[in-house]
Write a protein that holds these residues in place. Structure first.
Motif, short mmCIF file in Angstrom:
data_model
loop_
_atom_site.label_atom_id
_atom_site.label_comp_id
_atom_site.label_asym_id
_atom_site.label_seq_id
_atom_site.Cartn_x
_atom_site.Cartn_y
_atom_site.Cartn_z
N TRP A 69 34.90 17.18 45.86
CA TRP A 69 35.25 18.48 45.37
C TRP A 69 36.63 18.64 45.09
O TRP A 69 37.37 18.40 45.90
N THR A 70 36.82 19.59 44.05
CA THR A 70 38.21 20.08 43.94
C THR A 70 38.15 21.45 44.01
O THR A 70 37.20 22.18 43.68
N PHE A 71 39.25 21.98 44.19
CA PHE A 71 39.44 23.50 44.19
C PHE A 71 40.08 24.06 43.10
O PHE A 71 40.76 23.21 42.21
N VAL A 72 39.72 25.34 42.75
CA VAL A 72 40.38 25.89 41.48
C VAL A 72 41.87 26.10 41.84
O VAL A 72 42.34 26.75 43.00
N GLU A 73 42.64 25.80 41.12
CA GLU A 73 44.03 26.13 41.22
C GLU A 73 44.61 27.41 41.68
O GLU A 73 44.26 28.28 40.90
N GLY A 74 45.24 27.69 42.59
CA GLY A 74 45.52 29.04 43.02
C GLY A 74 44.73 29.69 43.94
O GLY A 74 44.85 30.86 44.25
N GLY A 79 35.68 24.54 42.65
CA GLY A 79 35.70 24.39 41.34
C GLY A 79 34.76 23.60 40.69
O GLY A 79 34.10 23.59 39.67
N SER A 80 34.77 22.26 41.19
CA SER A 80 33.81 21.30 40.80
C SER A 80 33.57 20.64 41.90
O SER A 80 34.28 20.34 42.87
N MET A 81 32.46 19.85 41.87
CA MET A 81 31.68 18.93 42.72
C MET A 81 31.37 17.64 42.16
O MET A 81 30.74 17.65 40.84
N ASN A 82 31.41 16.52 42.76
CA ASN A 82 31.07 15.26 42.14
C ASN A 82 30.12 14.52 43.03
O ASN A 82 30.38 14.24 44.46
N GLU A 128 30.28 52.94 55.20
CA GLU A 128 29.85 52.55 53.84
C GLU A 128 31.36 52.39 52.89
O GLU A 128 32.33 53.25 53.03
N ILE A 129 31.24 51.08 52.66
CA ILE A 129 32.47 50.54 52.13
C ILE A 129 32.29 50.11 50.51
O ILE A 129 31.15 49.15 50.39
N GLU A 130 32.67 50.41 49.69
CA GLU A 130 32.69 49.99 48.08
C GLU A 130 33.16 48.79 47.91
O GLU A 130 34.09 48.25 48.67
N ALA A 131 32.59 47.92 47.49
CA ALA A 131 33.10 46.56 47.03
C ALA A 131 34.54 46.57 46.60
O ALA A 131 34.72 47.28 45.74
N LEU A 132 35.13 45.63 47.15
CA LEU A 132 36.41 45.43 46.42
C LEU A 132 36.49 44.64 45.16
O LEU A 132 35.76 43.48 45.10
N ALA A 133 37.43 44.65 44.43
CA ALA A 133 37.49 43.91 43.21
C ALA A 133 38.06 42.66 43.49
O ALA A 133 38.57 42.42 44.71
N PRO A 134 37.55 41.55 42.87
CA PRO A 134 37.67 40.00 43.21
C PRO A 134 39.47 39.98 43.25
O PRO A 134 40.23 40.59 42.74
N LEU A 135 39.87 39.05 44.24
CA LEU A 135 41.31 38.72 44.60
C LEU A 135 41.72 38.39 43.17
O LEU A 135 41.40 37.74 42.27
N GLU A 136 42.96 39.02 42.85
CA GLU A 136 43.96 38.38 41.73
C GLU A 136 44.35 37.24 41.99
O GLU A 136 44.87 36.97 43.11
N LYS A 137 44.73 36.68 40.75
CA LYS A 137 45.48 35.32 41.11
C LYS A 137 46.88 35.37 41.92
O LYS A 137 47.60 36.41 41.54
#
Length: 158
Positions: A69-74, A79-82, A128-137
């Protein structure tokens, strides 16, 4: 089945007698959650191919599967598996069918279609916690954790 960690981003599955074993080529290498993910994909592919081979009276005792597998940069996510099939005894005319059968694996199908994942807190005092937005780059996991802590304090002051 024997799983061998061949790198930080790869592993090999091969048949073996006895219980499942997990080994590494290096004594300082650990079985990471990403290895577990690769093992799930490889193990599922292995079982589907072994079942298919048994129904066709095809030997599968020399089947080996390499997953990488490879990771998404940063970002710290895959990001992909083979998946590479190494099956020396399989005849050339049967290979296209074996490759199609490999993609029928339930883990393969799960990973190629979006799935919903929820994370819940358990217990009477769970805030009760609202979901956080996805992590920014470029945003670290620790800064996201600090945001979650601040949000929890605002929601449930003590």
């Amino acid at each position: 089945m024997k799983i061998t960690l061949t790198g930080e981003e790869s592993l090999r599955l091969e048949p073996s007698s006895g219980p499942l074993t997990i080994e590494s080529e290096s004594p300082d290498q650990s079985y990471s959650p990403f290895h577990m993910l690769g093992s799930a994909l490889g193990g599922c592919t292995f079982s589907v191919l072994q079942s298919w081979a048994a129904n066709r009276n095809v030997a599968a005792d020399d089947l080996k599967i390499d997953v990488s597998w490879t990771f998404v940069e940063g970002q710290h996510r895959v990001g992909s598996m083979n998946v590479k099939l190494d099956w020396p005894s399989l005849s050339a005319e049967v290979w296209p069918r074996a490759i199609r059968v490999a993609s029928v694996c339930g883990i393969h199908q799960t990973m190629t279609h979006p799935i919903e994942i929820t994370v819940d807190a358990v217990g009477a005092e769970a805030p009760e916690i609202e979901a956080l937005a996805p992590l920014e780059k470029g945003e670290s996991l620790s800064s996201a954790s600090s945001q979650a802590d601040a949000q929890a304090r605002a929601t449930n002051p003590q």
